[in-house]
Design an enzyme around this catalytic site. Structure first.
Site, PDB file in Angstrom:
ATOM      1  N   ASP A 120       9.187   2.940   0.155  1.00 55.91           N
ATOM      2  CA  ASP A 120       8.102   3.565   0.896  1.00 55.91           C
ATOM      3  C   ASP A 120       8.279   3.176   2.357  1.00 55.91           C
ATOM      4  O   ASP A 120       7.892   2.100   2.784  1.00 55.91           O
ATOM      5  CB  ASP A 120       6.753   3.090   0.346  1.00 55.91           C
TER       6      ASP A 120
ATOM      7  N   LYS B 201       3.559   8.842   9.026  1.00 55.44           N
ATOM      8  CA  LYS B 201       3.368   8.224  10.341  1.00 55.44           C
ATOM      9  C   LYS B 201       4.333   8.771  11.410  1.00 55.44           C
ATOM     10  O   LYS B 201       4.155   9.904  11.831  1.00 55.44           O
ATOM     11  CB  LYS B 201       3.401   6.704  10.197  1.00 55.44           C
TER      12      LYS B 201
ATOM     13  N   TYR C   1       0.852  -1.187   0.000  1.00 55.21           N
ATOM     14  CA  TYR C   1       0.000   0.000   0.000  1.00 55.21           C
ATOM     15  C   TYR C   1       0.885   1.234   0.000  1.00 55.21           C
ATOM     16  O   TYR C   1       1.818   1.331   0.803  1.00 55.21           O
ATOM     17  CB  TYR C   1      -0.895  -0.004   1.244  1.00 55.21           C
TER      18      TYR C   1
HETATM   19  C1  LIG Z   1       0.002   4.430   5.824  1.00 54.75           C
HETATM   20  C2  LIG Z   1       0.813   4.207   4.626  1.00 54.75           C
HETATM   21  C3  LIG Z   1       0.733   5.053   3.513  1.00 54.75           C
HETATM   22  C4  LIG Z   1      -0.269   6.155   3.406  1.00 54.75           C
HETATM   23  O1  LIG Z   1      -0.087   7.147   4.346  1.00 54.75           O
HETATM   24  P1  LIG Z   1      -1.325   8.139   4.681  1.00 54.75           P
HETATM   25  O2  LIG Z   1      -0.736   9.106   5.646  1.00 54.75           O
HETATM   26  O3  LIG Z   1      -2.404   7.271   5.232  1.00 54.75           O
HETATM   27  O4  LIG Z   1      -1.724   8.777   3.401  1.00 54.75           O
HETATM   28  C5  LIG Z   1       1.617   4.846   2.471  1.00 54.75           C
HETATM   29  N1  LIG Z   1       2.509   3.839   2.506  1.00 54.75           N
HETATM   30  C6  LIG Z   1       2.610   3.005   3.547  1.00 54.75           C
HETATM   31  C7  LIG Z   1       3.631   1.937   3.544  1.00 54.75           C
HETATM   32  C8  LIG Z   1       1.750   3.141   4.634  1.00 54.75           C
HETATM   33  O5  LIG Z   1       1.816   2.271   5.640  1.00 54.75           O
END
Ligand SMILES: *Cc1c(COP(=O)(O)O)cnc(C)c1O
Length: 429
Positions: free
Chosen positions: A239, A267, A144
């Protein structure tokens, strides 16, 4: 557990907010039942609107690695707020947090702040495309990267050449530029690269996957991606929205000893306020406006309150590096404890763990990619487990595909309670 006021609030919310929530997984749709409305939180605990106290294993989906309402972070926000909340001008604190991030994370010279992980990943891919002059990207099924169009692509069955959108509203035109690969399968990546020679801008990956449960990279997988990228001029994008400032001060780049070209954050970097960021070496970052041609902007980017929270959080983590060992140890303790009771209760399970990320899968086979995660999701059993744990005061993510986020605020007593609850709940399976 009392469930009265939460239920009333959910009814009211559904009248004016789609599904009653501002982010879908909060709605408990996957596990059934109604969400818990939280009134306040402190340390390792959530207190809901009915006065229930819950041990929290979500921690706002990752940011609160030191627990809720952590004092240095709170104080930083409060003090900053007294001076005004947003100016739309440069402020000193933006440089301070950038300096600290650049110091903590390997292989980056500059960092740009945005407001979410979604924005970070979306911008990183635009930058990769602008820098390389190529349009396609490779992503991995089950990873994701936020909800921007290019990433909402899932595997079709069989050999996948072109992605198919898995949300209406994502156009075929966008989907065709996203190629899907299997996690932990280097051969698959090589085939895609070979079949799309000179068209691929970047490979984007969660270097430890956390959005299909926790799936660590297989031995040599990240190194193999690095090699492919070096040979072909494709940029490697890590990511690290979930893993950054969690698995090590310098994230997976440091932990695994593999360098990416662009790194995305979110995060933890915001300390619980809305922050994302992306970072790279000078030659790549200098492609961004205002000095380079790739446009990217944000009215509230680098917001003083958000920067104050993020800076306080990173300062804590940088100055008390024993925290990383401490949460890893707590997570290992939880892993061992749950393993013991699940074995005793004859449950089919697999527990995956990397640092302070852990996931419990109710199936026997190893979970190493999206397909094996899906086969082990075992929704009937997971839902019983989820509701049983909640009933016993343990709040885990309401989905079989989520990682548990351990915070350093959890005490060994909390962990023991969690292991006891796991025992109690799974005895009845
Ligand atoms: C949570 C998450 C996102 C998205 O971040 P948001 O602040 O919810 O837009 C993207 N990549 C990873 C790996 C994530 O865990």
């Amino acid at each position: 557990m009392i469930y009265k006021r939460s239920s009333q609030l959910f009814t009211e919310a559904q009248k004016v907010i789609p599904g009653g929530v501002n982010s879908p997984v909060r709605a408990f749709k996957a596990v059934g039942g109604e969400p818990v409305f939280v009134e306040r939180a402190e340390g390792a605990y959530l207190y809901d609107e009915d006065g229930n106290k819950l041990i929290d294993y979500i921690n706002s989906w990752g940011p609160l690695i030191l627990g809720h309402a952590h004092k240095p972070v709170l104080d930083a926000i409060i003090n900053k707020a007294k001076k005004g909340t947003s100016f739309g001008t440069p402020t000193e604190i933006e440089t301070k947090i950038a300096e600290l991030a650049v110091k903590m994370v390997p292989n980056i010279d500059k960092i740009r702040m945005v407001n979410s992980g979604t924005e970070a990943c979306m911008s990183a891919v635009r930058l990769a495309r602008g820098f390389t002059g190529k349009e396609k990207i490779i992503k991995f099924a089950g990873c994701y990267h936020g909800h921007s169009d290019s990433f909402l692509i899932q595997a079709g069955s069989g050999a996948v050449t072109f992605g198919t959108p898995n949300s209406p509203g994502v156009t075929q035109g966008t989907a065709k530029d996203t190629l899907l690969a299997r996690y932990n399968d280097l051969e698959n990546v090589k085939e895609l690269v070979e079949a799309n020679k000179d068209e691929i801008a970047c490979i984007i990956i969660e270097p430890v996957a956390g959005n299909m449960g926790c799936i660590p990279p297989a031995e040599g997988f990240l190194e193999g991606l690095r090699e492919i990228c070096d040979e072909t001029g494709i940029l490697l994008v890590f990511d690290e929205v979930m893993t950054g400032f969690r698995l090590a001060p310098g994230g997976v780049q440091e932990r695994a000893g593999v360098n990416a070209d662009i790194i995305c954050f979110g995060k933890v970097i915001g300390g619980g306020l809305p922050v994302g960021a992306f970072a790279a070496r000078n030659e790549i970052m200098d492609y961004l406006a205002p000095i380079g041609p790739v446009y990217q902007a944000g009215t509230l980017s680098g917001n003083p309150l958000a920067m104050a929270a993020g800076l306080a959080m990173l300062t804590e983590l940088d100055s008390k590096r024993e925290i990383f060992k401490s949460i890893d140890k707590k997570t290992e303790y939880l892993h061992k404890g749950m393993e013991k009771v699940l074995l005793k209760n004859n449950i089919d399970f697999t527990i995956n763990r990397e640092g302070s990320m852990i996931s419990v899968h109710f199936g026997k086979e190893p979970v190493r990619d999206f397909d094996s995660a899906a086969r082990s999701a075992n929704l009937g059993i997971f839902n019983k487990f989820f509701h049983g744990m909640l009933e016993n005061g343990i709040y885990i993510a309401p989905s079989a595909y989520e990682t548990w986020f351990i915070s350093d605020a959890l005490s060994y007593e909390d962990l023991d309670k969690t292991i006891e609850a796991t025992d109690k709940v799974t005895q009845e399976f």
